[in-house]
Design a protein around this motif. Structure first.
Motif: not given
Length: 103
Positions: A22-28
Motif C-alpha cells: 500500500e505504501g508502494r515500497d514492495l512489488r504488488p
C-alpha cells in the motif's frame, strides 16, 4: 514454528506485506509464500560462499531487496508465486533431505 512454514500464513506477515504494498515500497506481486523461498535462497548463497567470503550473502540480500522494491518502471513478474501448499510441500522435502544428511 516449523522452518518458516507457519510464517506463510502468519497474520503479521500478511499485514506487513500489505502495508509495504500500500505504501508502494514492495512489488504488488509479492506474496507471503515468497518469503520462505527467499529465505532458502539467501541461506543457499551463504552456504555456497561461506568458505571463501562468509559475508558475501549481504550482496545477494541487497540484490534481492532491490528486486523486491516497487518501481514505476518495473515490469510485472511473469511467473506467479507458489501456493502456500506447494511451499509447505517443498519445505517438507528440504527438511527431510537435510535431516537425512545429519543437518
Amino acid at each position: 514454528m516449523k522452518h518458516g512454514v507457519d510464517l506463510i500464513e502468519a497474520p503479521f506477515l500478511e499485514a506487513l506485506i500489505r502495508r509495504a504494498q500500500e505504501g508502494r515500497d514492495l512489488r504488488p506481486e509479492v506474496t507471503p509464500s515468497d518469503i520462505p523461498v527467499i529465505q532458502h535462497m539467501l541461506y543457499a548463497a551463504a552456504q555456497f560462499t561461506r568458505g571463501q567470503q562468509p559475508d558475501i550473502w549481504r550482496r545477494y540480500l541487497e540484490i534481492l531487496l532491490n528486486g523486491l522494491r516497487a518501481r514505476p518502471d518495473n515490469p510485472a513478474l511473469a511467473t506467479p508465486s507458489l501456493s502456500n501448499e506447494t511451499v509447505e510441500q517443498a519445505m517438507g522435502v528440504v527438511r527431510m533431505a537435510g535431516e537425512s544428511h545429519g543437518n
